[in-house]
Design a protein around this motif. Structure first.
Motif, PDB file in Angstrom:
ATOM      1  N   LEU A  94      47.770  48.200  37.407  1.00 44.91           N
ATOM      2  CA  LEU A  94      47.404  47.098  36.514  1.00 44.91           C
ATOM      3  C   LEU A  94      47.193  45.808  37.301  1.00 44.91           C
ATOM      4  N   ASN A  95      48.031  45.555  38.286  1.00 45.29           N
ATOM      5  CA  ASN A  95      47.861  44.356  39.099  1.00 45.29           C
ATOM      6  C   ASN A  95      46.528  44.362  39.850  1.00 45.29           C
ATOM      7  N   ASN A  96      46.039  45.546  40.190  1.00 40.86           N
ATOM      8  CA  ASN A  96      44.806  45.656  40.979  1.00 40.86           C
ATOM      9  C   ASN A  96      43.608  46.086  40.139  1.00 40.86           C
ATOM     10  N   VAL A  97      43.723  46.003  38.807  1.00 43.98           N
ATOM     11  CA  VAL A  97      42.683  46.591  37.962  1.00 43.98           C
ATOM     12  C   VAL A  97      41.331  45.907  38.111  1.00 43.98           C
ATOM     13  N   ASN A  98      41.302  44.632  38.427  1.00 43.41           N
ATOM     14  CA  ASN A  98      40.006  43.965  38.612  1.00 43.41           C
ATOM     15  C   ASN A  98      39.269  44.523  39.824  1.00 43.41           C
ATOM     16  N   GLU A  99      39.997  44.704  40.941  1.00 41.48           N
ATOM     17  CA  GLU A  99      39.391  45.260  42.142  1.00 41.48           C
ATOM     18  C   GLU A  99      39.006  46.723  41.921  1.00 41.48           C
ATOM     19  N   ILE A 100      39.834  47.445  41.183  1.00 38.33           N
ATOM     20  CA  ILE A 100      39.530  48.844  40.868  1.00 38.33           C
ATOM     21  C   ILE A 100      38.229  48.940  40.072  1.00 38.33           C
ATOM     22  N   ALA A 101      38.060  48.055  39.099  1.00 38.42           N
ATOM     23  CA  ALA A 101      36.873  48.084  38.242  1.00 38.42           C
ATOM     24  C   ALA A 101      35.593  47.748  38.996  1.00 38.42           C
ATOM     25  N   GLU A 102      35.728  47.100  40.135  1.00 37.53           N
ATOM     26  CA  GLU A 102      34.572  46.721  40.952  1.00 37.53           C
ATOM     27  C   GLU A 102      34.310  47.694  42.097  1.00 37.53           C
ATOM     28  N   ALA A 103      35.106  48.756  42.206  1.00 41.55           N
ATOM     29  CA  ALA A 103      35.157  49.549  43.438  1.00 41.55           C
ATOM     30  C   ALA A 103      33.966  50.472  43.654  1.00 41.55           C
ATOM     31  N   SER A 104      33.275  50.879  42.594  1.00 40.91           N
ATOM     32  CA  SER A 104      32.219  51.875  42.759  1.00 40.91           C
ATOM     33  C   SER A 104      31.185  51.759  41.658  1.00 40.91           C
ATOM     34  N   ASP A 105      29.931  52.001  42.019  1.00 40.20           N
ATOM     35  CA  ASP A 105      28.856  52.039  41.024  1.00 40.20           C
ATOM     36  C   ASP A 105      28.965  53.261  40.129  1.00 40.20           C
ATOM     37  N   ARG A 106      29.788  54.229  40.533  1.00 41.10           N
ATOM     38  CA  ARG A 106      29.980  55.427  39.709  1.00 41.10           C
ATOM     39  C   ARG A 106      30.928  55.185  38.534  1.00 41.10           C
ATOM     40  N   LEU A 107      31.714  54.136  38.577  1.00 42.26           N
ATOM     41  CA  LEU A 107      32.704  53.914  37.527  1.00 42.26           C
ATOM     42  C   LEU A 107      32.046  53.751  36.164  1.00 42.26           C
TER      43      LEU A 107
END
Length: 320
Positions: A143-156
């Motif tokens: 949850l703390n890193n969810v912004n970076e996770i959401a930006e991590a891949s065009d496949r998301l």
């Protein structure tokens, strides 16, 4: 590189154990928008290797018409993840829409899955980039890193809240997954859901709420699902056929709201045109509509279209 489809209907996301052929057969006939075949929590460790091949067989030979086809692999902290991905994608890649990655804690874990998928696609001659990724947030680090996770891949394509593991990770005082902990007078999940929703929307992703484990309590399911739907979530996991219809209903607009949204879109298109007087705002009945109205209507209309709803009214150009 192909662009993934981030607009797939996901009102109801049905979990099916990958090691249970009977359940895999039954799931094909249920009206769930998405079915995910599970190699993680629903499979005992000794059953995982065989379950991979069972999933490949059912993806290739089953009739999943109208459903988003997803496989949940094990998380990167286990020894099973790479073999899950290689076996399933090499064996059934053309009949697979997304890989769900559980217990995502940082962006690097999503990047690693993206790279592995790309290598498999190139090796097998599959369309590169077509298979999407669903990231499941299940602990405080995620949850703390969810912004970076959401930006991590065009496949998301979507960010998912996993309440059971999350509740355990923060020592929440409750044993009923999805229900409020005793002693807290407000909504204990509001911050978590909003943070996931903001990360998802900032990156044009869908946001999905996790399961409600009291599978026979459909009224309780509706209440919890309604909370997520009110915030703007796109859908919710379902663990039992009895929850599917409730999820599809809760995460669909009412017929009245859907018709109204389509009327706003038609009216706005007309009034901003040359024929309609090139107006920036106009009246639709007793309601003033403008660009902001159009954006809000697009959301409701999009949900209705994804749900297969049909209009019961049409916009009529006013007489001069």
């Amino acid at each position: 590189m192909t662009t993934v489809n981030r607009l797939r209907p996901r009102r109801s996301c049905l979990a099916v154990p990958g090691s249970n052929p009977r359940f895999l057969e039954k799931a094909q006939g249920l009206p769930a928008d998405q079915v995910f075949l599970d190699l993680e929590d629903a499979c005992a460790p000794l059953a995982k290797p065989e379950a991979r091949h069972t999933i490949v067989k059912f993806l290739n030979e089953g009739d999943w018409t109208g459903k988003t086809r997803v496989v949940r692999v094990n998380d990167w902290t286990t020894e099973w993840t790479y073999r899950d991905v290689v076996t399933v994608v090499e064996g059934a890649g053309p009949n697979l829409d997304c890989i769900m990655l559980p217990k995502v804690q940082n962006a690097q874990q999503v990047v690693a899955l993206d790279l592995l998928l790309t290598q498999i696609e190139k090796t097998m001659g599959f369309e590169v980039g077509r298979i999407g990724i669903e990231a499941q947030i299940e602990n405080a680090a995620g949850l703390n890193n969810v912004n970076e996770i959401a930006e991590a891949s065009d496949r998301l394509e979507t960010i998912i809240f996993g309440p059971a593991d999350f509740m355990a990770s923060i020592n929440m005082k409750s044993l009923v997954v999805g229900e409020q902990p005793p002693g807290y007078p407000a909504d204990a999940y509001h911050y978590i859901l909003m943070k996931i929703l903001m990360a998802a929307r900032a990156n044009d992703l869908q946001a999905i709420d996790g399961p409600y484990l009291q599978i026979r309590n459909v009224d309780g399911f509706r209440e919890v699902a309604g909370r997520a739907a009110a915030l703007g979530f796109d859908g919710k996991w379902v663990l039992h056929p009895g929850q599917v219809d409730a999820a599809n209903e809760v995460f669909s607009p009412s017929q009245e709201d859907y018709d109204h949204a389509e009327l706003i879109l038609d009216a706005y298109e007309y009034y901003t045109s040359e024929a309609g007087g090139k107006k920036g705002s106009a009246m639709l009945g007793d309601e003033m509509i403008d660009e902001a109205s159009r954006k809000m209507a697009l959301v409701i209309a999009g949900k209705g279209r994804a749900a297969g709803m049909r209009r019961t009214s049409t916009f009529e150009i006013p007489e001069a």
